[in-house]
Motif scaffolding. Structure first.
Motif, PDB file in Angstrom:
ATOM      1  N   GLU A  18       0.853  -1.243  -0.038  1.00 16.88           N
ATOM      2  CA  GLU A  18       0.056   0.078  -0.115  1.00 16.88           C
ATOM      3  C   GLU A  18       0.779   1.107  -0.036  1.00 16.88           C
ATOM      4  OE1 GLU A  18      -3.377   2.561   0.062  1.00 16.88           O
ATOM      5  OE2 GLU A  18      -3.263   0.130  -0.093  1.00 16.88           O
ATOM      6  N   LEU A  19       0.682   2.090  -0.930  1.00 10.45           N
ATOM      7  CA  LEU A  19       1.488   3.277  -0.982  1.00 10.45           C
ATOM      8  C   LEU A  19       0.638   4.442  -0.584  1.00 10.45           C
ATOM      9  CD1 LEU A  19       2.705   2.810  -4.638  1.00 10.45           C
ATOM     10  CD2 LEU A  19       3.856   2.368  -2.659  1.00 10.45           C
ATOM     11  N   LYS A  20       1.364   5.423   0.158  1.00 20.15           N
ATOM     12  CA  LYS A  20       0.632   6.499   0.644  1.00 20.15           C
ATOM     13  C   LYS A  20       1.255   7.992   0.680  1.00 20.15           C
ATOM     14  CE  LYS A  20      -2.875   4.749   2.868  1.00 20.15           C
ATOM     15  NZ  LYS A  20      -4.277   5.209   2.404  1.00 20.15           N
ATOM     16  N   TYR A  21       0.839   8.891   0.482  1.00 19.15           N
ATOM     17  CA  TYR A  21       1.496  10.415   0.094  1.00 19.15           C
ATOM     18  C   TYR A  21       0.974  11.321   1.414  1.00 19.15           C
ATOM     19  CZ  TYR A  21       2.422  14.296  -2.580  1.00 19.15           C
ATOM     20  OH  TYR A  21       2.662  15.757  -2.929  1.00 19.15           O
ATOM     21  N   GLU A  22       1.928  11.785   1.928  1.00 18.46           N
ATOM     22  CA  GLU A  22       1.555  12.637   3.103  1.00 18.46           C
ATOM     23  C   GLU A  22       0.762  12.069   4.049  1.00 18.46           C
ATOM     24  OE1 GLU A  22       3.109  15.570   3.440  1.00 18.46           O
ATOM     25  OE2 GLU A  22       4.058  15.645   1.577  1.00 18.46           O
ATOM     26  N   GLN A  23       0.968  10.805   4.337  1.00 22.86           N
ATOM     27  CA  GLN A  23       0.413  10.027   5.619  1.00 22.86           C
ATOM     28  C   GLN A  23       1.529   9.413   6.338  1.00 22.86           C
ATOM     29  OE1 GLN A  23      -3.167   8.310   4.224  1.00 22.86           O
ATOM     30  NE2 GLN A  23      -3.589   9.571   2.476  1.00 22.86           N
ATOM     31  N   THR A  24       1.344   8.055   6.853  1.00 24.50           N
ATOM     32  CA  THR A  24       2.252   7.426   7.243  1.00 24.50           C
ATOM     33  C   THR A  24       2.306   5.907   6.708  1.00 24.50           C
ATOM     34  OG1 THR A  24       0.700   6.547   9.189  1.00 24.50           O
ATOM     35  CG2 THR A  24       1.819   8.737   9.627  1.00 24.50           C
ATOM     36  N   ALA A  25       3.282   5.280   7.107  1.00 28.35           N
ATOM     37  CA  ALA A  25       3.469   3.872   6.680  1.00 28.35           C
ATOM     38  C   ALA A  25       2.534   2.994   7.464  1.00 28.35           C
ATOM     39  CB  ALA A  25       4.963   3.572   6.627  1.00 28.35           C
ATOM     40  N   GLY A  27      -0.102   3.925   8.880  1.00 29.05           N
ATOM     41  CA  GLY A  27      -1.420   3.889   8.250  1.00 29.05           C
ATOM     42  C   GLY A  27      -1.699   3.023   6.909  1.00 29.05           C
ATOM     43  N   ALA A  28      -0.651   2.948   6.335  1.00 33.17           N
ATOM     44  CA  ALA A  28      -0.745   2.083   5.043  1.00 33.17           C
ATOM     45  C   ALA A  28      -1.007   0.821   5.591  1.00 33.17           C
ATOM     46  CB  ALA A  28       0.392   2.118   4.079  1.00 33.17           C
ATOM     47  N   ILE A  29      -0.251   0.223   6.377  1.00 34.01           N
ATOM     48  CA  ILE A  29      -0.374  -1.063   6.970  1.00 34.01           C
ATOM     49  C   ILE A  29      -1.868  -1.085   7.474  1.00 34.01           C
ATOM     50  CG2 ILE A  29       0.334  -2.976   8.643  1.00 34.01           C
ATOM     51  CD1 ILE A  29       2.379  -2.733   6.516  1.00 34.01           C
ATOM     52  N   GLU A  30      -2.208  -0.378   8.191  1.00 33.03           N
ATOM     53  CA  GLU A  30      -3.541  -0.633   8.761  1.00 33.03           C
ATOM     54  C   GLU A  30      -4.649  -0.576   8.014  1.00 33.03           C
ATOM     55  OE1 GLU A  30      -4.802  -0.902  12.110  1.00 33.03           O
ATOM     56  OE2 GLU A  30      -2.712  -1.271  12.295  1.00 33.03           O
ATOM     57  N   GLY A  52       4.151  -1.115   3.824  1.00 34.51           N
ATOM     58  CA  GLY A  52       3.453   0.366   3.752  1.00 34.51           C
ATOM     59  C   GLY A  52       4.519   1.244   3.483  1.00 34.51           C
ATOM     60  N   ILE A  53       4.265   1.994   2.470  1.00 35.53           N
ATOM     61  CA  ILE A  53       5.213   3.212   2.172  1.00 35.53           C
ATOM     62  C   ILE A  53       4.655   4.432   2.095  1.00 35.53           C
ATOM     63  CG2 ILE A  53       6.876   3.819   0.245  1.00 35.53           C
ATOM     64  CD1 ILE A  53       7.116   0.854  -0.587  1.00 35.53           C
ATOM     65  N   ASN A  54       5.165   5.536   2.730  1.00 32.38           N
ATOM     66  CA  ASN A  54       4.678   6.761   2.503  1.00 32.38           C
ATOM     67  C   ASN A  54       5.870   7.696   2.154  1.00 32.38           C
ATOM     68  OD1 ASN A  54       3.016   8.766   3.454  1.00 32.38           O
ATOM     69  ND2 ASN A  54       4.552   9.381   4.900  1.00 32.38           N
ATOM     70  N   TYR A  55       5.305   8.462   1.213  1.00 30.81           N
ATOM     71  CA  TYR A  55       6.211   9.641   0.803  1.00 30.81           C
ATOM     72  C   TYR A  55       5.887  11.061   1.470  1.00 30.81           C
ATOM     73  CZ  TYR A  55       8.604  12.963  -2.509  1.00 30.81           C
ATOM     74  OH  TYR A  55       9.433  13.869  -2.945  1.00 30.81           O
ATOM     75  N   SER A  56       6.957  11.689   1.814  1.00 31.20           N
ATOM     76  CA  SER A  56       6.534  12.994   2.239  1.00 31.20           C
ATOM     77  C   SER A  56       7.173  14.074   1.292  1.00 31.20           C
ATOM     78  CB  SER A  56       7.482  13.201   3.907  1.00 31.20           C
ATOM     79  OG  SER A  56       7.015  14.754   4.052  1.00 31.20           O
TER      80      SER A  56
END
Length: 71
Positions: A18-25, A27-30, A52-56
């Motif tokens: 799960e990839l996220k942008y401006e969130q948290t890794a 949160g992606a796992i959740e 879970g991967i997040n990009y800031s």
């Protein structure tokens, strides 16, 4: 996104990503757990990893969290 190893590499785990942008890794796992994404691979009998991967954008940093999936 789900990555499933080919028959030649069944000793490798499947990955649910799960990839996220401006969130948290975290949160992606959740999200993976809450939406029960592993159920899409219920016929897969090998090991699975939740990733879970997040990009800031502000920090220009990536964070990654990897967790073994327990059936």
């Amino acid at each position: 996104m789900a990555l499933i190893p080919r028959k030649k590499y069944l000793d490798k785990p499947a990955i649910i990503l799960e990839l996220k942008y401006e969130q948290t890794a975290e949160g992606a796992i959740e999200q993976i757990k809450q939406r029960n994404y592993p159920s899409a691979l219920e016929d897969y009998h090998g090991n699975m990893l939740l990733v879970g991967i997040n990009y800031s954008r502000r920090d220009k940093l990536h964070e990654c969290l990897i967790e073994a999936y327990e059936k």
